[in-house]
Design a protein around this motif. Structure first.
Motif, short mmCIF file in Angstrom:
data_model
loop_
_atom_site.label_atom_id
_atom_site.label_comp_id
_atom_site.label_asym_id
_atom_site.label_seq_id
_atom_site.Cartn_x
_atom_site.Cartn_y
_atom_site.Cartn_z
N GLU A 50 0.35 -15.65 21.92
CA GLU A 50 -0.09 -14.26 22.05
C GLU A 50 -0.04 -13.54 20.71
O GLU A 50 -0.96 -12.79 20.36
N ALA A 51 1.02 -13.76 19.96
CA ALA A 51 1.13 -13.14 18.63
C ALA A 51 -0.02 -13.60 17.73
O ALA A 51 -0.57 -12.81 16.95
N LEU A 52 -0.41 -14.85 17.87
CA LEU A 52 -1.49 -15.39 17.06
C LEU A 52 -2.83 -14.77 17.44
O LEU A 52 -3.63 -14.40 16.56
N VAL A 53 -3.09 -14.61 18.72
CA VAL A 53 -4.32 -13.95 19.16
C VAL A 53 -4.35 -12.52 18.62
O VAL A 53 -5.38 -12.06 18.09
N TYR A 54 -3.24 -11.83 18.70
CA TYR A 54 -3.15 -10.46 18.20
C TYR A 54 -3.41 -10.42 16.69
O TYR A 54 -4.20 -9.61 16.21
N ARG A 55 -2.75 -11.31 15.95
CA ARG A 55 -2.90 -11.30 14.48
C ARG A 55 -4.34 -11.62 14.07
O ARG A 55 -4.87 -11.02 13.14
N LEU A 56 -4.97 -12.56 14.78
CA LEU A 56 -6.36 -12.89 14.46
C LEU A 56 -7.26 -11.68 14.75
O LEU A 56 -8.11 -11.32 13.93
N GLY A 57 -7.08 -11.05 15.90
CA GLY A 57 -7.87 -9.87 16.23
C GLY A 57 -7.63 -8.73 15.25
O GLY A 57 -8.57 -8.06 14.80
N THR A 112 -9.95 -6.13 8.52
CA THR A 112 -10.52 -6.55 7.24
C THR A 112 -11.91 -7.14 7.39
O THR A 112 -12.56 -7.44 6.38
N ARG A 113 -12.34 -7.37 8.63
CA ARG A 113 -13.62 -8.02 8.94
C ARG A 113 -13.66 -9.47 8.46
O ARG A 113 -14.72 -10.07 8.31
N ARG A 114 -12.48 -10.03 8.25
CA ARG A 114 -12.33 -11.42 7.81
C ARG A 114 -11.05 -11.99 8.42
O ARG A 114 -10.18 -11.26 8.89
N VAL A 115 -10.91 -13.31 8.36
CA VAL A 115 -9.66 -13.99 8.71
C VAL A 115 -9.36 -14.91 7.53
O VAL A 115 -10.17 -15.78 7.19
N ASP A 116 -8.20 -14.71 6.90
CA ASP A 116 -7.90 -15.49 5.70
C ASP A 116 -7.61 -16.96 6.06
O ASP A 116 -7.41 -17.31 7.22
N ALA A 117 -7.60 -17.79 5.03
CA ALA A 117 -7.46 -19.24 5.22
C ALA A 117 -6.18 -19.63 5.94
O ALA A 117 -6.23 -20.46 6.86
N PRO A 118 -5.01 -19.08 5.58
CA PRO A 118 -3.80 -19.49 6.30
C PRO A 118 -3.82 -19.12 7.79
O PRO A 118 -3.43 -19.93 8.64
N LEU A 119 -4.30 -17.93 8.11
CA LEU A 119 -4.37 -17.52 9.52
C LEU A 119 -5.39 -18.36 10.27
O LEU A 119 -5.14 -18.80 11.40
N TYR A 120 -6.51 -18.63 9.64
CA TYR A 120 -7.52 -19.48 10.26
C TYR A 120 -6.96 -20.87 10.55
O TYR A 120 -7.11 -21.40 11.66
N ALA A 121 -6.28 -21.45 9.56
CA ALA A 121 -5.70 -22.79 9.75
C ALA A 121 -4.66 -22.78 10.86
O ALA A 121 -4.59 -23.72 11.67
N GLU A 122 -3.86 -21.74 10.94
CA GLU A 122 -2.85 -21.63 12.00
C GLU A 122 -3.52 -21.54 13.37
O GLU A 122 -3.09 -22.19 14.33
N VAL A 127 -6.57 -22.63 14.23
CA VAL A 127 -7.19 -23.92 14.54
C VAL A 127 -6.14 -24.94 14.96
O VAL A 127 -6.33 -25.70 15.92
N ALA A 128 -4.99 -24.94 14.27
CA ALA A 128 -3.92 -25.88 14.63
C ALA A 128 -3.38 -25.58 16.03
O ALA A 128 -3.04 -26.50 16.78
N ALA A 129 -3.30 -24.31 16.38
CA ALA A 129 -2.74 -23.92 17.68
C ALA A 129 -3.72 -24.10 18.83
O ALA A 129 -3.34 -24.55 19.92
N PHE A 130 -4.98 -23.72 18.62
CA PHE A 130 -5.94 -23.67 19.72
C PHE A 130 -7.05 -24.71 19.64
O PHE A 130 -7.68 -25.01 20.64
N GLY A 131 -7.32 -25.23 18.44
CA GLY A 131 -8.46 -26.10 18.22
C GLY A 131 -9.65 -25.26 17.76
O GLY A 131 -9.79 -24.10 18.12
N GLU A 132 -10.48 -25.87 16.95
CA GLU A 132 -11.62 -25.15 16.37
C GLU A 132 -12.57 -24.56 17.43
O GLU A 132 -12.96 -23.40 17.32
N PRO A 133 -12.96 -25.33 18.47
CA PRO A 133 -13.85 -24.74 19.47
C PRO A 133 -13.26 -23.50 20.14
O PRO A 133 -13.98 -22.52 20.39
N ALA A 134 -11.97 -23.51 20.43
CA ALA A 134 -11.35 -22.34 21.07
C ALA A 134 -11.29 -21.15 20.12
O ALA A 134 -11.40 -20.01 20.56
N VAL A 135 -11.13 -21.39 18.83
CA VAL A 135 -11.15 -20.29 17.86
C VAL A 135 -12.55 -19.68 17.81
O VAL A 135 -12.70 -18.45 17.78
N VAL A 136 -13.57 -20.51 17.83
CA VAL A 136 -14.94 -20.00 17.89
C VAL A 136 -15.10 -19.13 19.14
O VAL A 136 -15.67 -18.03 19.08
#
Length: 186
Positions: free
Chosen positions: A119-126, A132-142, A144-153
């Motif tokens: 839940e904290a990760l969903v909040y931080r991504l949102g 910032t209208r962006r998601v930085d590389a560390p947050l993006y990688a986190e 993808v590692a947690a949910f998988g790339e398709p779920a992040v999309v």
């Protein structure tokens, strides 16, 4: 539940065939009503048709647990201070397992104290995306590692779709019933 808005009321006897077709698709789908933005979108049947199909996927078809989808929706409703979006999804989020403390913090515009990392990760991504209208590389990688790339999309799709919903509800002043509004009106 009664829905009010600043839109011209629908008159079924004057609806175009395309409006009737889309109305039937919405009413026979998983929602079963014109609640939320559909009251507005039905005035543009082509938009309503595409949006209701995307919305059905974002709400019912993603790889994310319903709890996380509803958290993303409540975060969006809070961000946009969308009265009807909050009123519709707050009980659904609670039923899906979002805690009262998280719900109330979101409603108050505060960062919740999350007990669950996902839940904290969903909040931080949102938060990153909306701020910032962006998601930085560390947050993006986190993510993808947690949910998988398709779920992040799909999560980005949920956030984007429900921002459209919130804007629609705000512009057309869609209100649900007579319950107190969750956010102060500007």
């Amino acid at each position: 539940m009664a829905i009010e808005s600043r839109l011209t009321p629908l008159d079924e006897s004057r609806m175009a065939p395309e409006q009737r077709r889309v109305l039937e698709a919405i009413l026979s789908g998983p929602r079963g009503n014109l609640d939320g933005p559909f009251l507005a979108w039905i005035h543009s049947p082509a938009l309503a048709d595409h949006a209701q199909r995307l919305g059905a996927f974002c709400r019912y078809g993603t790889r994310l647990e319903t709890r996380l989808t509803e958290l993303a929706i409540l975060f969006t409703a809070s961000w946009w201070q969308s009265q009807a979006e909050w009123q519709i999804h707050e009980p659904i989020a609670r039923e899906a397992g979002v805690t009262e403390a998280v719900i109330e913090a979101l409603r108050a515009g505060q960062e919740p104290a999350f007990a669950r990392d996902d839940e904290a990760l969903v909040y931080r991504l949102g938060q990153a995306l909306y701020t910032t209208r962006r998601v930085d590389a560390p947050l993006y990688a986190e993510a993808v590692a947690a949910f998988g790339e398709p779920a992040v999309v799909e999560l980005v799709g949920v956030l984007g779709y429900y921002a459209l919903v919130a804007m629609t509800l705000n512009v057309f002043e869609v209100r649900r019933g007579t319950a107190p509004l969750p956010f102060a009106e500007p």
